[in-house]
Enzyme design. Structure first.
Site, mmCIF file in Angstrom:
data_model
loop_
_atom_site.group_PDB
_atom_site.id
_atom_site.type_symbol
_atom_site.label_atom_id
_atom_site.label_comp_id
_atom_site.label_asym_id
_atom_site.label_seq_id
_atom_site.Cartn_x
_atom_site.Cartn_y
_atom_site.Cartn_z
ATOM 1 C CG HIS A 33 19.582 -46.906 -8.620
ATOM 2 N ND1 HIS A 33 18.372 -46.283 -8.454
ATOM 3 C CD2 HIS A 33 20.528 -45.949 -8.495
ATOM 4 C CE1 HIS A 33 18.577 -45.001 -8.232
ATOM 5 N NE2 HIS A 33 19.856 -44.761 -8.255
ATOM 6 N NE ARG A 183 16.427 -33.833 -9.111
ATOM 7 C CZ ARG A 183 17.710 -34.119 -8.900
ATOM 8 N NH1 ARG A 183 18.290 -35.056 -9.607
ATOM 9 N NH2 ARG A 183 18.401 -33.486 -7.984
#
Ligand code: PAF
Length: 275
Positions: A33, A183
């Site tokens: 990100h 995840r």
């Protein structure tokens, strides 16, 4: 860094800004990100990051419930990156329970994640459209890791005439090649030795695929290798970068995509290459 929870307050702020670069996220931020945010930095451009775990895109309820939530740490990261504004709306604010309208596709039949996660892309599209309508960004930053998502959102922006430029950012990887993903923190320790297998297979496909005639055999071999190593494979597929369908006669720009599970965690990854 300003934090907004309501649509009206962020819009009031955005009205005072020049260019807007938007990075949508579901939180649990990592270097992947942050690389989107670093790409978004430009003079006279406000960087807006949204954090919203979008229930609509989870075809599996448990997956939604156990999705890692780390808001305090996320805000710390964003502050350190000099993000201008963070938008953290509630489900109510995003009006996700509207029941009169539902998106449908006539043509979403790629047999990639669309086939294995029914309703997932409808949920992604619904929320990204809502965010883009609220924020009206000039630039939308998306990662190449979610290759089919990126492809569909590019088509969506074009189909519905959104005046938004999508910037595709290359995948960030761990030292062992694993693509960074929220995840990853859910992967059980016992599987750690196997996780580099996914990217190794992709690199191998890129290395040995020299002609479209090779594809079926190569896909099958990669699937066999992963299965032997304990992965439960949804798909291994080589596609055209342009159409995301099986490449035709003279197509040269390809992408290999894999989705597979280790235990309860489903991972996706891809590699672009030319023949
Ligand atoms: O890629 C993601 O994290 C999500 O699909 C997105 C684009 C933030 C929409 O919820």
């Amino acid at each position: 860094m300003k934090i907004f929870k309501s649509i009206s307050s962020i819009q009031k702020y955005l009205n005072t800004q020049n260019q807007i670069a938007f990075v949508p996220t579901m939180g649990n931020l990592h270097e992947g990100h942050l690389s989107l945010i670093r790409k978004a930095k430009k003079p006279k451009t406000s960087i807006v990051v949204s954090i919203f775990v979008n229930r609509l895109q989870f075809n599996n309820k448990k997956d939604f419930i156990f999705y890692p939530k780390t808001l305090k740490q996320d805000l710390e990261y964003l502050k350190n990156e000099f993000v201008d504004a963070v938008f953290i709306p509630t489900e109510q604010e995003m009006n996700i329970n509207h029941s009169e309208f539902k998106l449908s596709f006539f043509n979403l039949d790629y047999k990639l994640c669309d086939a294995f996660r029914p309703g997932h892309f409808e949920g992604v599209i619904a929320i990204v459209m809502k965010f883009c309508n609220i924020i009206q960004p000039h630039y939308l930053f998306l990662g190449k890791k979610d290759y089919q998502q990126l492809f569909i959102l590019k088509n969506l922006m074009q189909a519905f005439c959104y005046p938004i430029k999508i910037i595709a950012v290359p995948t960030k990887r761990e030292k062992n090649g694993l693509a960074m993903s929220s995840r990853n923190s859910l992967i059980q320790k016992s599987y750690i030795s196997k996780i580099s297998g996914l990217y190794s297979e992709l690199k191998q496909i890129k290395k040995i695929c020299k002609s479209l005639n090779d594809i079926k055999k190569i896909e099958h071999k990669a699937l066999q290798n992963l299965t032997k190593d304990g992965w439960i494979v949804d798909y291994v597929s080589v596609r055209s970068q342009k159409t995301l369908l099986s490449p035709k006669n003279n197509e040269k720009k390809l992408v290999a995509l894999i989705a597979a599970r280790l235990g309860n965690v489903r991972l996706i990854d891809n590699i672009e290459f030319c023949i």
